[in-house]
Structure formats: structure tokens, C-alpha cells
Write an enzyme that holds these catalytic residues in place. Structure first.
Site, PDB file in Angstrom:
ATOM      1  N   ASP A 106       0.801  -1.226   0.000  1.00  0.00           N
ATOM      2  CA  ASP A 106       0.000   0.000   0.000  1.00  0.00           C
ATOM      3  C   ASP A 106       0.832   1.274   0.000  1.00  0.00           C
ATOM      4  OD1 ASP A 106      -2.537  -1.052  -0.247  1.00  0.00           O
ATOM      5  OD2 ASP A 106      -2.655  -1.540   1.881  1.00  0.00           O
ATOM      6  N   ASP A 166      -6.959  -4.112  -5.213  1.00  0.00           N
ATOM      7  CA  ASP A 166      -6.668  -2.755  -4.729  1.00  0.00           C
ATOM      8  C   ASP A 166      -5.315  -2.246  -5.225  1.00  0.00           C
ATOM      9  OD1 ASP A 166      -8.057  -4.595  -3.099  1.00  0.00           O
ATOM     10  OD2 ASP A 166      -8.030  -3.270  -1.373  1.00  0.00           O
TER      11      ASP A 166
HETATM   12  N1  GLY Z   1      -7.139  -1.341   0.197  1.00  0.00           N
HETATM   13  C1  GLY Z   1      -7.845  -1.795   1.322  1.00  0.00           C
HETATM   14  C2  GLY Z   1      -9.286  -1.490   1.282  1.00  0.00           C
HETATM   15  O1  GLY Z   1      -9.801  -1.004   0.285  1.00  0.00           O
HETATM   16  O2  GLY Z   1      -9.929  -1.757   2.287  1.00  0.00           O
END
Ligand code: GLY
Length: 393
Positions: A106, A166
Site C-alpha cells: 500500500d 486494490d
Molecule cells: N485497500 C484496502 C481497502 O480497500 O480496504
């Protein structure tokens, strides 16, 4: 359960330019008013009973708060926002220098809306340095064998040998680093990851898997599984929205024609599973008549994706997606946006971070609350509608 028909969707009102301005004025005012409560720190990922507590620069979400600060600064030019953005970039530089809570893919969510944005807006050396360090760290999570960036957990462990949809939003950090440094490795990793991800997370009907596992020893594709969706075969709303925006960004950086068709399919699936008020439930399995929480953040993320993709389409298609984005934003500004700071110190109500079900593997928190990415992408979508915006991604 039932979902809105396409005809009914097209009859919904679009947000008007004056309403965009008013909503953005309001959001910028709320962000400015909330600054003192978080000074020196960051809001936590999600609100509790409508209010974020102050926390440290940890988790995958703090970059969205800095992104909100930058968007509010762009809109108002207020010096207190500029100062806050600069201070927060120092915190991001410290975080990556100390490698604190950065064992995650992330890093794009963290460093694009904070440090890349701050660099683009102010030419900050701190932002530039921090974002390049984060990009380098992110390439360390790429597996040559399966050609993907591992999402979570210690590298190479069997139970963590997977990507998640994601991650498409983490890749712009790598494309930016490639442009800044001229080092092709960044672009190669991003291109390979996009190709692997899109080959496996999109199902035949254009619904999407949240996560996809690869064989730990050979790197061969293995199986899809949900984590935050309702069940394995369903489409987690935010995952589908990450797909919409991720495909638009993927097209922007690769110009790969196949991504346009995939974008159309993934977006059509999302739109055909919206309830009557256009703000999805947390999983697209659910529609009107289901007693389930919403995920308003998915509407904003999808709107951003449609507005980005409309830049690359012919006029009729562009107007179609812009029109839909305007309808989603009308729904959010009217019924979901915070208008009174006594109600919440967030911007958009009724979002869902992680809703445990009998068929998924996630923990339960941030259900029917505000969250930082919901607030950030709401402001981003409004900014995209307000002006020709130089994106942070
Ligand atoms: N990227 C983690 C979420 O969308 O919860």
C-alpha cells in the site's frame, strides 16, 4: 434484493457546476476546520460514531488525509493547509526512512496523494525523496516467478502468496518513479503486475475477485478468494471500484487497448448492481430491500475512474461516463456528505471498511462509518468535476 435499471439510472439528475463548487467549498472548509484536531498527527483509518480519533502515521490510510489537505489547499490557497501538507510530508519521509509499518504493497496509497502530490504542487524535495524511497521499497515486493506484487504479510510465505485488486492504485507511484528517475525497472514491475492482475481478477461476467493466489513454488496462477467481500463468488463493491479506477489508470500509463474493453465491462457490472439511490451496498450481491450497510467510498472511487477514463474515449463515450459520474456525485453530495461538523469530523458518511460475514476472512471494523479514502476520493471526484486537475496518481 433489486438493483436500479439502466433507464432509471440515466433519468437521475446530474450534479450541476454550482453544486460541485458548493460541495467542494464545504469539504475544504471542513478539512480546514478539522486540521487543529489532528495537528502533528493523522486521523485513524475510520471514524467511530462519526468521529475520527487522532493517531500516528501508521496503517495504509494516512496518505489520504494529506491528500485531502492538498486538495483543500488547491481549492482555497490557504497557508495553514500548505503548512500542514509540508509538515505531513516530513512525517512520511521519517516513516519510510525508519521503515515503520511499510511492509505492505500500500505504499502507493500512502505516498501518491501525500508526497507525489506535494512534490507536484510545491516542488518539495522532501516529498520527492520520500516518494522515490517508497517506490523503491514497493518494487521489493515483486515476485519474478508469478510476476506480481505481493499484497500483505511477510514476503514469499505460502499463505500470503497473492495479489489483491486494490494494488492497481499502488502502481502509479512506480510509473511516477520511472518518469522521475528514468529507471525502466519501475515501469516493468508495474506493467507486469497490471497484466498479471487483470488476467486473473476479472471473471467472465466482469465481476471481480478481491484477491488471487499463486502457487508458492512455481508462481502459477492458483485460485481467487475474497477477504473483504461477502463470499468468494460475489463482488466486493470497493474491489469492483478499485477495478474501475485501476483500469483507467492502467490505460493512462500503458495505452493497452484491451484495458478499455475491460474497463467497460467492469464498470457496467458495477453500475448494474447499484441500488435506487446510486450508492452501493458494501457487496454488489446486495441491493434495495437488503438490510446491509453501504460503502459510499466505492461510489466516489468509481466516479474518479470514470472521469479519468473519459479523457481517453471518444466524445459520446466520454460524455456517457462523465454523466454517470455526475449522477453518483449528486447522490453523494445530497444525502451522504457531511454538512455540519457537529455530526462528524469526516466528509462522507455510510462507508464500510471491513464487514465480517460467515463466508469471508476479514475482521469487523469501520462499518457504516466515514473512512479516510472515502473522504479523499469524494474530494478528488469533485475536484475533477470542478477543473482540469493534474492528478496525484
Ligand atoms: N485497500 C484496502 C481497502 O480497500 O480496504
Amino acid at each position: 434484493m433489486s438493483w436500479i435499471g439502466h433507464g432509471e439510472l440515466m433519468e437521475k439528475a446530474e450534479i450541476l457546476p454550482q453544486e460541485v463548487k458548493e460541495a467542494l467549498d464545504q469539504a475544504a472548509e471542513l478539512v480546514t476546520g478539522n486540521l487543529p484536531g489532528f495537528r502533528g498527527g493523522f486521523p485513524k483509518a475510520y471514524s467511530e460514531n462519526g468521529f475520527y480519533e487522532a493517531g500516528e502515521n501508521v496503517d495504509w490510510t494516512t496518505g489520504f488525509w494529506t491528500g485531502e489537505v492538498w486538495l483543500a489547499y488547491e481549492h482555497t490557497g490557504k497557508m495553514e493547509l500548505l503548512q500542514a501538507g509540508k509538515q505531513q510530508m516530513e512525517s512520511f519521509l521519517q516513516r519510510i526512512t525508519e521503515k515503520r509499518d511499510v511492509e505492505t504493497h500500500d505504499l502507493g496509497f500512502l505516498y501518491s496523494p501525500s508526497c507525489v502530490a506535494g512534490y507536484k504542487l510545491t516542488k518539495s524535495d522532501v516529498g520527492h525523496k520520500a516518494a522515490l524511497m517508497a517506490a523503491k521499497e514497493l518494487t521489493g515486493r515483486f515476485h519474478e516467478k508469478g510476476e506480481f506484487i505481493q499484497a500483505w504479510g511477510p514476503l514469499g510465505t505460502r499463505e500470503n502468496y497473492r495479489l489483491i485488486i486494490d494494488c492497481l492504485l499502488n502502481l502509479p507511484l512506480l510509473y511516477w518513479a520511472a518518469e522521475e528517475t528514468g529507471e525502466e525497472r519501475y515501469r516493468q514491475v508495474a506493467d507486469k503486475h497490471i497484466h498479471t492482475a487483470l488476467s486473473h481478477v476479472i471473471r467472465e461476467d466482469f465481476s471481480t475477485w478481491h484477491t488471487f493466489f499463486f502457487d508458492w513454488e512455481t508462481g502459477a496462477p492458483d485460485h481467487g478468494a475474497t477477504c473483504q467481500g461477502y463470499r468468494d463468488g460475489s463482488a466486493w463493491s470497493r474491489g469492483q471500484a478499485w477495478g474501475v479506477y485501476g483500469l483507467a489508470i492502467g490505460y493512462r500509463y500503458t495505452r493497452c487497448q484491451e484495458y478499455i474493453k475491460a474497463f467497460e465491462g467492469v464498470t457496467a457490472y458495477f453500475l448494474s448492481h447499484l441500488p435506487e439511490d446510486l450508492v452501493p451496498f458494501w457487496d454488489l450481491e446486495f441491493g434495495d430491500g437488503d438490510d446491509q450497510p453501504r460503502d459510499s467510498s466505492a461510489a466516489s472511487i468509481a466516479a474518479c475512474g470514470m472521469l479519468e477514463m473519459s479523457k481517453y474515449l471518444d466524445r459520446a463515450q466520454a460524455e456517457y461516463y462523465q454523466g454517470i459520474a455526475k449522477r453518483l456525485m449528486k447522490a453523494l453530495t445530497e444525502k451522504y456528505a457531511v454538512k455540519d461538523p457537529a455530526v462528524s469530523n469526516g466528509l462522507v458518511l455510510h462507508s464500510t471498511y471491513s464487514n465480517h460475514s460467515p463466508f469471508n476472512t476479514c475482521n469487523h471494523y469501520g462499518v457504516d462509518e466515514c473512512n479516510l479514502w472515502g473522504d479523499y476520493f469524494y474530494m478528488e471526484a469533485l475536484t475533477r468535476l470542478y477543473k482540469d486537475w493534474q492528478m496525484y496518481w
